[in-house]
Write a protein that holds these residues in place. Sequence first.
Motif, PDB file in Angstrom:
ATOM      1  N   LEU A 158      -3.623 -14.020  -9.105  1.00 50.33           N
ATOM      2  CA  LEU A 158      -2.436 -13.225  -8.797  1.00 50.33           C
ATOM      3  C   LEU A 158      -2.554 -12.598  -7.414  1.00 50.33           C
ATOM      4  O   LEU A 158      -1.626 -12.623  -6.609  1.00 50.33           O
ATOM      5  CB  LEU A 158      -2.257 -12.124  -9.846  1.00 50.33           C
ATOM      6  N   MET A 159      -3.727 -12.033  -7.122  1.00 54.78           N
ATOM      7  CA  MET A 159      -3.902 -11.344  -5.849  1.00 54.78           C
ATOM      8  C   MET A 159      -3.758 -12.298  -4.669  1.00 54.78           C
ATOM      9  O   MET A 159      -3.133 -11.977  -3.667  1.00 54.78           O
ATOM     10  CB  MET A 159      -5.294 -10.691  -5.775  1.00 54.78           C
ATOM     11  N   ARG A 160      -4.357 -13.469  -4.800  1.00 54.89           N
ATOM     12  CA  ARG A 160      -4.337 -14.402  -3.673  1.00 54.89           C
ATOM     13  C   ARG A 160      -2.931 -14.866  -3.353  1.00 54.89           C
ATOM     14  O   ARG A 160      -2.645 -15.297  -2.241  1.00 54.89           O
ATOM     15  CB  ARG A 160      -5.231 -15.617  -3.968  1.00 54.89           C
ATOM     16  N   SER A 161      -2.028 -14.765  -4.330  1.00 53.15           N
ATOM     17  CA  SER A 161      -0.664 -15.212  -4.097  1.00 53.15           C
ATOM     18  C   SER A 161       0.114 -14.246  -3.214  1.00 53.15           C
ATOM     19  O   SER A 161       1.171 -14.594  -2.704  1.00 53.15           O
ATOM     20  CB  SER A 161       0.068 -15.358  -5.435  1.00 53.15           C
ATOM     21  N   MET A 162      -0.374 -13.029  -3.047  1.00 49.60           N
ATOM     22  CA  MET A 162       0.343 -12.049  -2.233  1.00 49.60           C
ATOM     23  C   MET A 162       0.077 -12.318  -0.766  1.00 49.60           C
ATOM     24  O   MET A 162      -0.890 -11.825  -0.193  1.00 49.60           O
ATOM     25  CB  MET A 162      -0.093 -10.625  -2.594  1.00 49.60           C
ATOM     26  N   ASN A 163       0.944 -13.104  -0.139  1.00 52.73           N
ATOM     27  CA  ASN A 163       0.690 -13.441   1.249  1.00 52.73           C
ATOM     28  C   ASN A 163       1.976 -13.661   2.009  1.00 52.73           C
ATOM     29  O   ASN A 163       3.056 -13.709   1.446  1.00 52.73           O
ATOM     30  CB  ASN A 163      -0.205 -14.687   1.340  1.00 52.73           C
ATOM     31  N   LEU A 164       1.850 -13.806   3.318  1.00 51.94           N
ATOM     32  CA  LEU A 164       2.997 -14.023   4.187  1.00 51.94           C
ATOM     33  C   LEU A 164       3.028 -15.456   4.700  1.00 51.94           C
ATOM     34  O   LEU A 164       3.597 -15.737   5.739  1.00 51.94           O
ATOM     35  CB  LEU A 164       2.948 -13.053   5.371  1.00 51.94           C
ATOM     36  N   SER A 210      -9.138  -6.431   9.116  1.00 50.31           N
ATOM     37  CA  SER A 210     -10.102  -6.075   8.078  1.00 50.31           C
ATOM     38  C   SER A 210      -9.810  -6.887   6.827  1.00 50.31           C
ATOM     39  O   SER A 210      -8.678  -7.340   6.614  1.00 50.31           O
ATOM     40  CB  SER A 210     -10.044  -4.580   7.751  1.00 50.31           C
ATOM     41  N   THR A 211     -10.835  -7.086   6.007  1.00 50.75           N
ATOM     42  CA  THR A 211     -10.698  -7.809   4.747  1.00 50.75           C
ATOM     43  C   THR A 211     -11.391  -7.011   3.651  1.00 50.75           C
ATOM     44  O   THR A 211     -12.550  -6.618   3.803  1.00 50.75           O
ATOM     45  CB  THR A 211     -11.320  -9.213   4.852  1.00 50.75           C
ATOM     46  N   CYS A 212     -10.670  -6.771   2.563  1.00 46.48           N
ATOM     47  CA  CYS A 212     -11.189  -5.936   1.473  1.00 46.48           C
ATOM     48  C   CYS A 212     -11.213  -6.734   0.174  1.00 46.48           C
ATOM     49  O   CYS A 212     -10.256  -7.438  -0.152  1.00 46.48           O
ATOM     50  CB  CYS A 212     -10.317  -4.691   1.304  1.00 46.48           C
ATOM     51  N   GLN A 213     -12.301  -6.602  -0.566  1.00 41.54           N
ATOM     52  CA  GLN A 213     -12.480  -7.334  -1.814  1.00 41.54           C
ATOM     53  C   GLN A 213     -11.869  -6.573  -2.984  1.00 41.54           C
ATOM     54  O   GLN A 213     -11.887  -5.334  -3.031  1.00 41.54           O
ATOM     55  CB  GLN A 213     -13.967  -7.565  -2.077  1.00 41.54           C
ATOM     56  N   TYR A 214     -11.342  -7.322  -3.952  1.00 39.99           N
ATOM     57  CA  TYR A 214     -10.797  -6.713  -5.164  1.00 39.99           C
ATOM     58  C   TYR A 214     -11.894  -6.454  -6.201  1.00 39.99           C
ATOM     59  O   TYR A 214     -12.833  -7.237  -6.332  1.00 39.99           O
ATOM     60  CB  TYR A 214      -9.740  -7.625  -5.805  1.00 39.99           C
ATOM     61  N   ASP A 222      -4.437  -1.300 -19.547  1.00 35.67           N
ATOM     62  CA  ASP A 222      -5.435  -2.253 -20.023  1.00 35.67           C
ATOM     63  C   ASP A 222      -6.538  -2.500 -19.005  1.00 35.67           C
ATOM     64  O   ASP A 222      -7.654  -2.901 -19.374  1.00 35.67           O
ATOM     65  CB  ASP A 222      -4.766  -3.581 -20.363  1.00 35.67           C
ATOM     66  N   VAL A 223      -6.242  -2.292 -17.726  1.00 32.46           N
ATOM     67  CA  VAL A 223      -7.212  -2.555 -16.666  1.00 32.46           C
ATOM     68  C   VAL A 223      -6.876  -1.681 -15.467  1.00 32.46           C
ATOM     69  O   VAL A 223      -5.708  -1.351 -15.235  1.00 32.46           O
ATOM     70  CB  VAL A 223      -7.202  -4.057 -16.269  1.00 32.46           C
ATOM     71  N   MET A 224      -7.907  -1.264 -14.734  1.00 33.08           N
ATOM     72  CA  MET A 224      -7.722  -0.532 -13.474  1.00 33.08           C
ATOM     73  C   MET A 224      -8.235  -1.428 -12.348  1.00 33.08           C
ATOM     74  O   MET A 224      -9.383  -1.897 -12.381  1.00 33.08           O
ATOM     75  CB  MET A 224      -8.505   0.789 -13.491  1.00 33.08           C
ATOM     76  N   ASN A 225      -7.394  -1.693 -11.357  1.00 34.16           N
ATOM     77  CA  ASN A 225      -7.772  -2.513 -10.214  1.00 34.16           C
ATOM     78  C   ASN A 225      -7.950  -1.652  -8.978  1.00 34.16           C
ATOM     79  O   ASN A 225      -7.300  -0.610  -8.830  1.00 34.16           O
ATOM     80  CB  ASN A 225      -6.694  -3.567  -9.936  1.00 34.16           C
ATOM     81  N   TYR A 268      -9.553 -11.421  -2.223  1.00 30.46           N
ATOM     82  CA  TYR A 268      -9.656 -10.589  -1.025  1.00 30.46           C
ATOM     83  C   TYR A 268      -8.259 -10.327  -0.476  1.00 30.46           C
ATOM     84  O   TYR A 268      -7.364 -11.178  -0.584  1.00 30.46           O
ATOM     85  CB  TYR A 268     -10.501 -11.270   0.050  1.00 30.46           C
ATOM     86  N   LEU A 269      -8.077  -9.169   0.121  1.00 28.99           N
ATOM     87  CA  LEU A 269      -6.824  -8.827   0.773  1.00 28.99           C
ATOM     88  C   LEU A 269      -7.087  -8.615   2.256  1.00 28.99           C
ATOM     89  O   LEU A 269      -7.973  -7.839   2.630  1.00 28.99           O
ATOM     90  CB  LEU A 269      -6.221  -7.559   0.164  1.00 28.99           C
ATOM     91  N   ASN A 270      -6.337  -9.332   3.086  1.00 29.66           N
ATOM     92  CA  ASN A 270      -6.488  -9.239   4.534  1.00 29.66           C
ATOM     93  C   ASN A 270      -5.424  -8.312   5.121  1.00 29.66           C
ATOM     94  O   ASN A 270      -4.251  -8.395   4.745  1.00 29.66           O
ATOM     95  CB  ASN A 270      -6.353 -10.631   5.161  1.00 29.66           C
ATOM     96  N   TYR A 271      -5.839  -7.464   6.034  1.00 28.40           N
ATOM     97  CA  TYR A 271      -4.934  -6.536   6.715  1.00 28.40           C
ATOM     98  C   TYR A 271      -4.617  -7.070   8.108  1.00 28.40           C
ATOM     99  O   TYR A 271      -5.514  -7.518   8.829  1.00 28.40           O
ATOM    100  CB  TYR A 271      -5.578  -5.154   6.842  1.00 28.40           C
TER     101      TYR A 271
END
Length: 433
Positions: free
Chosen positions: A8-14, A207-211, A385-388, A410-413
């Motif tokens: 799901l996270m990796r799908s958040m992109n431009l 910067s790149t931040c890990q989930y 159910d979960v904290m991210n 990972y999320l890239n800024y």
Amino acid sequence: MRAKLEALMRSMNLQEGSSSGKGKKDMKDHKFWSTQPVPKHDEQITTMGPIEPSIPVDQVSKVPAPLPKEFEWCELDMNVEKDAKELYDLLTLNYIEDDDEQFRFDYSISFLKWALQPPNWRKEWLVGVRVASNKKLVAFISAIPIQLRTFDQSTLMTDINFLNVHKKLRSKRLAPVMIREITRRSHINGIFQAVYTAGAILPKPISTCQYFHRSLNPKKLVECGFSRIPHKWTLARMIKHFKVPEKTSIPGFREMQQKDVPEVRVLVNKYMERFDFAPVFETDQDVEHWILPHKEVVWSYVVEDPKTNKITDMISFYSLPSSVIGNPKHKTLNAAYLYYYATDVINATDNSKDDDDQEPPKLLGKRLNDLVGDVLVMAKRLNFDVMNGLQLMDNGLFLQQQKFGAGDGYLNYYLYNWRCPDVDDSKVGLVML
């Protein structure tokens, strides 16, 4: 659990049509981004400032970017229920989905109104694309104003988010046109820089931040197919491992109230000074909007010193559930996302925070562990159910201790038209929705 969350996270992109952030492309492969004022992948940046100079507002084109003839531009008004529902439907059915089509992000209308209508928001920055013949909404991109500090420079930028194109239209290359149009609309208002995040690797992350993920309801996550029971574990052992206390532990820990807004703004802005890449909450209205609790959207808590009645700490999280597709037992996965926090304990640790040779300040680490422990209690009580969370700010001082598991996502800024040296993940203070 983690594999699904990362998908799901990796799908958040431009990057239209992409759902993976693996590998760096050459600049020539980024046909669109090579035409934009962004750094190249291999560019070493030591100075800071605009890549291209601002132009006089009266010289900005008044003509929208051209769309293919079967489409037309529109603006959405989140105060009109029809517009809000159309955007909700577009995002719910087309925005973020894991690779196996088992989970899909379910942004609520209340969440979208909160995310898109901060102080000084503009209707013309909520940009949609409709099919000309039937007026169906098939694409969207948004901008909101943000005062962002990069190292010692504070700049008014736009925060670009929710870029989405209907699944059946991804081949139409609408995303680059939408980015050009939201850029033009920002320029008309005298704003020439922007910030955005992406799961994909584009030119060039600052910067790149890990989930990281913290299970709160292991049994449900297993039943949804979101989690697996670890090798040689039982479900009972898993439930025991992730159990949180029934009650909070910090004296004076309570829900944030309207009266706390001025103190919280001072507290948060002071804490954000620790980081090289962080928002500036310029007014009480900013804190009232982003941090004061909003029903079913964002939860915030403060610690009020029982002796002095001073607000010494603040911590918050927001709700972003996912629909569970095709599961006979569960329809929704309730996910909380760690948001902003601050503590005045830094006043006692300021003298050591810049010494790279020292261990992380024990006092700050203990306080953050206590705060996060208490907010996990509240999230569990609220049936999440979960904290991210991401590896940014001072999260490294508590993620492992509070049983957050490292994910593969990972999320890239990124910054648009703003050259900035690389920022370590522990110096990122901006939490993007």
